[in-house]
Design a protein around this motif. Structure first.
Motif, PDB file in Angstrom:
ATOM      1  N   ALA A  43      21.636  23.623  -4.219  1.00  0.00           N
ATOM      2  CA  ALA A  43      21.498  23.266  -2.808  1.00  0.00           C
ATOM      3  C   ALA A  43      20.080  22.811  -2.489  1.00  0.00           C
ATOM      4  O   ALA A  43      19.875  21.833  -1.751  1.00  0.00           O
ATOM      5  CB  ALA A  43      21.886  24.456  -1.934  1.00  0.00           C
ATOM      6  N   PHE A  44      19.094  23.498  -3.041  1.00  0.00           N
ATOM      7  CA  PHE A  44      17.704  23.104  -2.797  1.00  0.00           C
ATOM      8  C   PHE A  44      17.397  21.761  -3.456  1.00  0.00           C
ATOM      9  O   PHE A  44      16.681  20.928  -2.884  1.00  0.00           O
ATOM     10  CB  PHE A  44      16.756  24.181  -3.317  1.00  0.00           C
ATOM     11  N   PHE A  45      17.919  21.542  -4.648  1.00  0.00           N
ATOM     12  CA  PHE A  45      17.739  20.247  -5.317  1.00  0.00           C
ATOM     13  C   PHE A  45      18.273  19.100  -4.464  1.00  0.00           C
ATOM     14  O   PHE A  45      17.746  17.994  -4.504  1.00  0.00           O
ATOM     15  CB  PHE A  45      18.466  20.233  -6.666  1.00  0.00           C
ATOM     16  N   SER A  46      19.337  19.354  -3.721  1.00  0.00           N
ATOM     17  CA  SER A  46      19.977  18.283  -2.956  1.00  0.00           C
ATOM     18  C   SER A  46      19.172  17.863  -1.733  1.00  0.00           C
ATOM     19  O   SER A  46      19.447  16.810  -1.151  1.00  0.00           O
ATOM     20  CB  SER A  46      21.376  18.726  -2.512  1.00  0.00           C
ATOM     21  N   VAL A  47      18.185  18.669  -1.340  1.00  0.00           N
ATOM     22  CA  VAL A  47      17.444  18.381  -0.112  1.00  0.00           C
ATOM     23  C   VAL A  47      15.951  18.152  -0.380  1.00  0.00           C
ATOM     24  O   VAL A  47      15.417  17.074  -0.077  1.00  0.00           O
ATOM     25  CB  VAL A  47      17.614  19.525   0.912  1.00  0.00           C
ATOM     26  N   GLY A  48      15.264  19.176  -0.935  1.00  0.00           N
ATOM     27  CA  GLY A  48      13.811  19.146  -1.041  1.00  0.00           C
ATOM     28  C   GLY A  48      13.252  17.955  -1.792  1.00  0.00           C
ATOM     29  O   GLY A  48      12.453  17.172  -1.234  1.00  0.00           O
ATOM     30  N   PRO A  49      13.603  17.772  -3.066  1.00  0.00           N
ATOM     31  CA  PRO A  49      13.040  16.639  -3.819  1.00  0.00           C
ATOM     32  C   PRO A  49      13.384  15.285  -3.220  1.00  0.00           C
ATOM     33  O   PRO A  49      12.558  14.358  -3.257  1.00  0.00           O
ATOM     34  CB  PRO A  49      13.674  16.807  -5.209  1.00  0.00           C
ATOM     35  N   LYS A  50      14.566  15.129  -2.646  1.00  0.00           N
ATOM     36  CA  LYS A  50      14.952  13.861  -2.038  1.00  0.00           C
ATOM     37  C   LYS A  50      14.063  13.535  -0.840  1.00  0.00           C
ATOM     38  O   LYS A  50      13.621  12.397  -0.650  1.00  0.00           O
ATOM     39  CB  LYS A  50      16.414  13.910  -1.605  1.00  0.00           C
ATOM     40  N   ALA A  51      13.810  14.552  -0.013  1.00  0.00           N
ATOM     41  CA  ALA A  51      12.995  14.332   1.181  1.00  0.00           C
ATOM     42  C   ALA A  51      11.584  13.892   0.813  1.00  0.00           C
ATOM     43  O   ALA A  51      11.045  12.945   1.383  1.00  0.00           O
ATOM     44  CB  ALA A  51      12.957  15.616   2.016  1.00  0.00           C
ATOM     45  N   ALA A  52      10.975  14.574  -0.157  1.00  0.00           N
ATOM     46  CA  ALA A  52       9.617  14.227  -0.557  1.00  0.00           C
ATOM     47  C   ALA A  52       9.561  12.874  -1.257  1.00  0.00           C
ATOM     48  O   ALA A  52       8.655  12.070  -1.025  1.00  0.00           O
ATOM     49  CB  ALA A  52       9.049  15.318  -1.468  1.00  0.00           C
ATOM     50  N   ALA A  53      10.548  12.598  -2.122  1.00  0.00           N
ATOM     51  CA  ALA A  53      10.542  11.339  -2.890  1.00  0.00           C
ATOM     52  C   ALA A  53      10.706  10.130  -1.986  1.00  0.00           C
ATOM     53  O   ALA A  53      10.045   9.100  -2.194  1.00  0.00           O
ATOM     54  CB  ALA A  53      11.634  11.368  -3.946  1.00  0.00           C
ATOM     55  N   VAL A  54      11.562  10.221  -0.978  1.00  0.00           N
ATOM     56  CA  VAL A  54      11.783   9.056  -0.121  1.00  0.00           C
ATOM     57  C   VAL A  54      10.542   8.778   0.735  1.00  0.00           C
ATOM     58  O   VAL A  54      10.253   7.612   1.055  1.00  0.00           O
ATOM     59  CB  VAL A  54      13.045   9.260   0.752  1.00  0.00           C
ATOM     60  N   LEU A  55       9.780   9.816   1.080  1.00  0.00           N
ATOM     61  CA  LEU A  55       8.537   9.587   1.825  1.00  0.00           C
ATOM     62  C   LEU A  55       7.513   8.874   0.952  1.00  0.00           C
ATOM     63  O   LEU A  55       6.841   7.934   1.410  1.00  0.00           O
ATOM     64  CB  LEU A  55       7.973  10.911   2.342  1.00  0.00           C
ATOM     65  N   VAL A  56       7.368   9.300  -0.301  1.00  0.00           N
ATOM     66  CA  VAL A  56       6.433   8.624  -1.206  1.00  0.00           C
ATOM     67  C   VAL A  56       6.865   7.174  -1.417  1.00  0.00           C
ATOM     68  O   VAL A  56       6.024   6.264  -1.477  1.00  0.00           O
ATOM     69  CB  VAL A  56       6.342   9.367  -2.555  1.00  0.00           C
ATOM     70  N   LEU A  57       8.160   6.933  -1.521  1.00  0.00           N
ATOM     71  CA  LEU A  57       8.657   5.564  -1.673  1.00  0.00           C
ATOM     72  C   LEU A  57       8.310   4.716  -0.454  1.00  0.00           C
ATOM     73  O   LEU A  57       7.917   3.545  -0.593  1.00  0.00           O
ATOM     74  CB  LEU A  57      10.169   5.589  -1.895  1.00  0.00           C
ATOM     75  N   MET A  58       8.422   5.288   0.732  1.00  0.00           N
ATOM     76  CA  MET A  58       8.038   4.550   1.942  1.00  0.00           C
ATOM     77  C   MET A  58       6.549   4.245   1.947  1.00  0.00           C
ATOM     78  O   MET A  58       6.118   3.167   2.378  1.00  0.00           O
ATOM     79  CB  MET A  58       8.435   5.352   3.185  1.00  0.00           C
ATOM     80  N   ARG A  59       5.738   5.182   1.469  1.00  0.00           N
ATOM     81  CA  ARG A  59       4.293   4.923   1.385  1.00  0.00           C
ATOM     82  C   ARG A  59       4.008   3.783   0.416  1.00  0.00           C
ATOM     83  O   ARG A  59       3.139   2.938   0.664  1.00  0.00           O
ATOM     84  CB  ARG A  59       3.561   6.180   0.925  1.00  0.00           C
ATOM     85  N   LEU A  60       4.728   3.744  -0.699  1.00  0.00           N
ATOM     86  CA  LEU A  60       4.533   2.679  -1.683  1.00  0.00           C
ATOM     87  C   LEU A  60       4.912   1.326  -1.096  1.00  0.00           C
ATOM     88  O   LEU A  60       4.216   0.322  -1.302  1.00  0.00           O
ATOM     89  CB  LEU A  60       5.370   2.979  -2.929  1.00  0.00           C
ATOM     90  N   VAL A  61       6.010   1.285  -0.341  1.00  0.00           N
ATOM     91  CA  VAL A  61       6.460   0.026   0.257  1.00  0.00           C
ATOM     92  C   VAL A  61       5.480  -0.454   1.317  1.00  0.00           C
ATOM     93  O   VAL A  61       5.130  -1.645   1.372  1.00  0.00           O
ATOM     94  CB  VAL A  61       7.873   0.210   0.854  1.00  0.00           C
ATOM     95  N   THR A  62       5.017   0.458   2.165  1.00  0.00           N
ATOM     96  CA  THR A  62       4.111   0.059   3.242  1.00  0.00           C
ATOM     97  C   THR A  62       2.715  -0.282   2.738  1.00  0.00           C
ATOM     98  O   THR A  62       1.931  -0.879   3.482  1.00  0.00           O
ATOM     99  CB  THR A  62       4.009   1.179   4.292  1.00  0.00           C
ATOM    100  N   ALA A  63       2.389   0.071   1.492  1.00  0.00           N
ATOM    101  CA  ALA A  63       1.088  -0.299   0.929  1.00  0.00           C
ATOM    102  C   ALA A  63       1.033  -1.775   0.546  1.00  0.00           C
ATOM    103  O   ALA A  63      -0.058  -2.328   0.346  1.00  0.00           O
ATOM    104  CB  ALA A  63       0.779   0.560  -0.299  1.00  0.00           C
ATOM    105  N   LEU A  64       2.176  -2.428   0.448  1.00  0.00           N
ATOM    106  CA  LEU A  64       2.218  -3.831   0.049  1.00  0.00           C
ATOM    107  C   LEU A  64       1.862  -4.730   1.225  1.00  0.00           C
ATOM    108  O   LEU A  64       2.123  -4.395   2.382  1.00  0.00           O
ATOM    109  CB  LEU A  64       3.617  -4.191  -0.460  1.00  0.00           C
ATOM    110  N   PRO A  65       1.290  -5.894   0.947  1.00  0.00           N
ATOM    111  CA  PRO A  65       0.940  -6.825   2.029  1.00  0.00           C
ATOM    112  C   PRO A  65       2.187  -7.418   2.665  1.00  0.00           C
ATOM    113  O   PRO A  65       3.237  -7.543   2.026  1.00  0.00           O
ATOM    114  CB  PRO A  65       0.123  -7.908   1.311  1.00  0.00           C
ATOM    115  N   THR A  66       2.079  -7.763   3.932  1.00  0.00           N
ATOM    116  CA  THR A  66       3.205  -8.394   4.625  1.00  0.00           C
ATOM    117  C   THR A  66       3.192  -9.902   4.485  1.00  0.00           C
ATOM    118  O   THR A  66       4.234 -10.547   4.619  1.00  0.00           O
ATOM    119  CB  THR A  66       3.176  -8.029   6.110  1.00  0.00           C
TER     120      THR A  66
END
Length: 505
Positions: A255-278
């Motif tokens: 149950a914890f695997f289904s929530v915790g790692p996903k929440a943190a990983a998707v935030l890091v992915l958003m940071r990676l995307v927003t670091a790119l130039p527009t």
């Protein structure tokens, strides 16, 4: 920067690093406490004390994060504190507290449905929570890698912690896929460092240099870097470990695997995307360069997760494939690459916390009440016997499908609305394909999500065999599991309770 300035920056950064320091110290204290309790008290009392301490630790960490006044960079741009990071930290802390409470409520001398987790699981969960807190703050590729590895190592150990063959096999598979994804991620990071000359995603030079790179080369490097994130997200193509690890791990761990790692990983992915130039420079890479590959991966995750779940006979494996599909749905808001899309992702994460935990807890409690394992056919006829749990599980299954009157409907509407707006602006046909096929997959998911409620209420109960006897589920655990269903309905009726927090906090 002079040595004096560096020391001052470190000292000033400690004010925004309190929850992580607290979790680090608490991890060490729990290790010592475990040894003392085992020697001085009975195993049951030791478990109760450690469970209480662990719940208190994660609750304090979550409250501390919410009250944190510091915003901005820490430790010379290794970490970054913002409202999004704090929101994910609260989600992680809340999910950790819920699984700790559930494990404590279902652990007694009378409840022997599955092997009890050894006492080492408490400090390991605290260490994993620390790694997830670090992931939410990381904006430097070095800190991202180290925090992901801390989470991964704890995940491997928690999966294989119980002394049986299935747990060992699940842990080994998890470890092998994790090692491969880690190596691929490091290779991608080395390419990005070679292109930009910096590890800091928030540095101006990072986006400026990528804007001068060939689009295909930069896109490949970014996707390779995202391998570790997709592994924690259970996203395609790094999803293969998920059903075996979830089936092998005890229910609170899965149950914890289904929530915790996903929440943190998707935030890091958003940071990676927003670091790119527009805007591109001489045809260089931009944020929109990732839209098509991310849309393909999101669509693949939705399709593979839903189609694979159709043929599952074990409830935990079904929920594991469900998390793969929901990883694809989480990516829908990221693919939109807009403020509305990112807010939809955070809303999805905040609501998925209640939906996913409730699903795991309720199927486990129903199986316990029948004295059987988690085979789906064993749920037949349990509706009249356990009406409260059965109705609650039906509501949760509707939420996982994305149907009203549950907040799963609201979360999907927000994500796909942002995706359609992005399609209208870009005209990218892959975004339209993701929009259409993603919504159609709700019909596919109906088949397997409503299979359990159908068995509960419309199929007769099988006769008890092999010496299996029904047992009464712990009342505290029932209260916790059913209580998680309440926000699922309330947030459908009043989604502004969470949306206002996300947009104005």
């Amino acid at each position: 920067m002079s040595l004096t300035d560096q020391l001052n920056d470190i000292i000033n950064s400690l004010g925004g690093f309190g929850p992580e320091v607290w979790l680090s110290a608490s991890f060490c204290i729990l290790l010592v406490a475990e040894l003392l309790f085992v020697r001085g008290t009975s195993l049951l009392k030791a478990r109760r004390w450690l469970a209480g301490l662990s719940v208190g630790i994660v609750v304090v960490a979550g409250i501390w994060a919410m009250l944190l006044p510091t915003r901005g960079h820490l430790f010379m741009h290794l970490l970054f504190v913002d409202n999004q990071a704090i929101f994910i930290q609260v989600v992680v802390a809340l999910s950790a507290a819920m699984v700790l409470l559930y494990e404590a409520f279902t652990t007694s001398e009378q409840v022997n449905f599955q092997p009890k987790l050894p006492l080492e699981w408490y400090p390991l969960l605290i260490a994993m929570t620390l790694g997830l807190f670090m992931m939410t703050l990381s904006v430097n590729m070095l800190s991202i890698y180290l925090s992901i590895e801390l989470v991964s190592i704890c995940s491997y150990l928690l999966t294989a912690l119980t002394a049986d063959r299935k747990a060992s096999e699940g842990g080994i598979k998890y470890l092998l896929f994790g090692a491969v994804s880690s190596a691929i991620m490091l290779y991608g990071m080395s390419l990005l460092y070679g292109m930009t000359g910096t590890l800091d995603l928030t540095a101006d030079v990072f986006g400026a240099e990528l804007a001068h790179q060939d689009t295909s080369v930069a896109t490949v490097a970014l996707l390779l870097t995202g391998a570790g994130l997709f592994f924690k997200l259970a996203g395609v193509p790094f999803h293969v470990w998920t059903p075996d690890a979830y089936e092998a791990a005890p229910v609170p761990v899965a149950a914890f695997f289904s929530v915790g790692p996903k929440a943190a990983a998707v935030l890091v992915l958003m940071r990676l995307v927003t670091a790119l130039p527009t805007e591109p420079v001489l045809g260089g890479a931009t944020a929109s360069s990732l839209q098509t590959p991310l849309a393909v991966l999101a669509l693949a995750g939705i399709l593979i997760g839903n189609l694979s779940a159709l043929r599952q006979t074990d409830a935990k494996r079904l929920l594991a494939y469900s998390t793969i599909a929901h990883a694809g749905f989480l990516l829908v808001g990221v693919v939109a690459m807009s403020q509305a899309g990112f807010e939809a992702v955070l809303f999805y994460v905040g609501t998925y916390l209640f939906i996913s935990l409730a699903a795991f807890f309720l199927v486990d409690l129903l199986a316990r009440s029948n004295g059987t394992d988690l085979t789906i056919s064993n749920f037949a006829g349990l509706g009249p016997k356990q009406p409260l749990l059965s109705v609650a599980l039906t509501v949760v299954m509707l939420a996982l499908t994305g149907l009203p009157p549950t907040v799963g409907f609201t979360a999907k509407i927000l994500s796909f609305s942002a995706l359609y707006d992005a399609y209208q602006l870009s005209g990218n046909s892959w975004l339209l394909a993701l929009f259409v096929l993603g919504l159609l997959n709700a019909l596919i998911s109906l088949v397997y999500y409503l299979k359990i409620p159908f068995l509960l209420f419309f199929r007769p109960m099988a006769s008890t065999t092999d010496g299996q006897q029904s047992t009464s589920a712990p009342k505290a655990a029932i209260g916790l599991a059913v209580g998680l269903v309440i926000p699922i309905v309330i947030l459908f009726l009043k989604p502004e309770l969470l949306l206002h927090w996300l947009t104005n906090w």
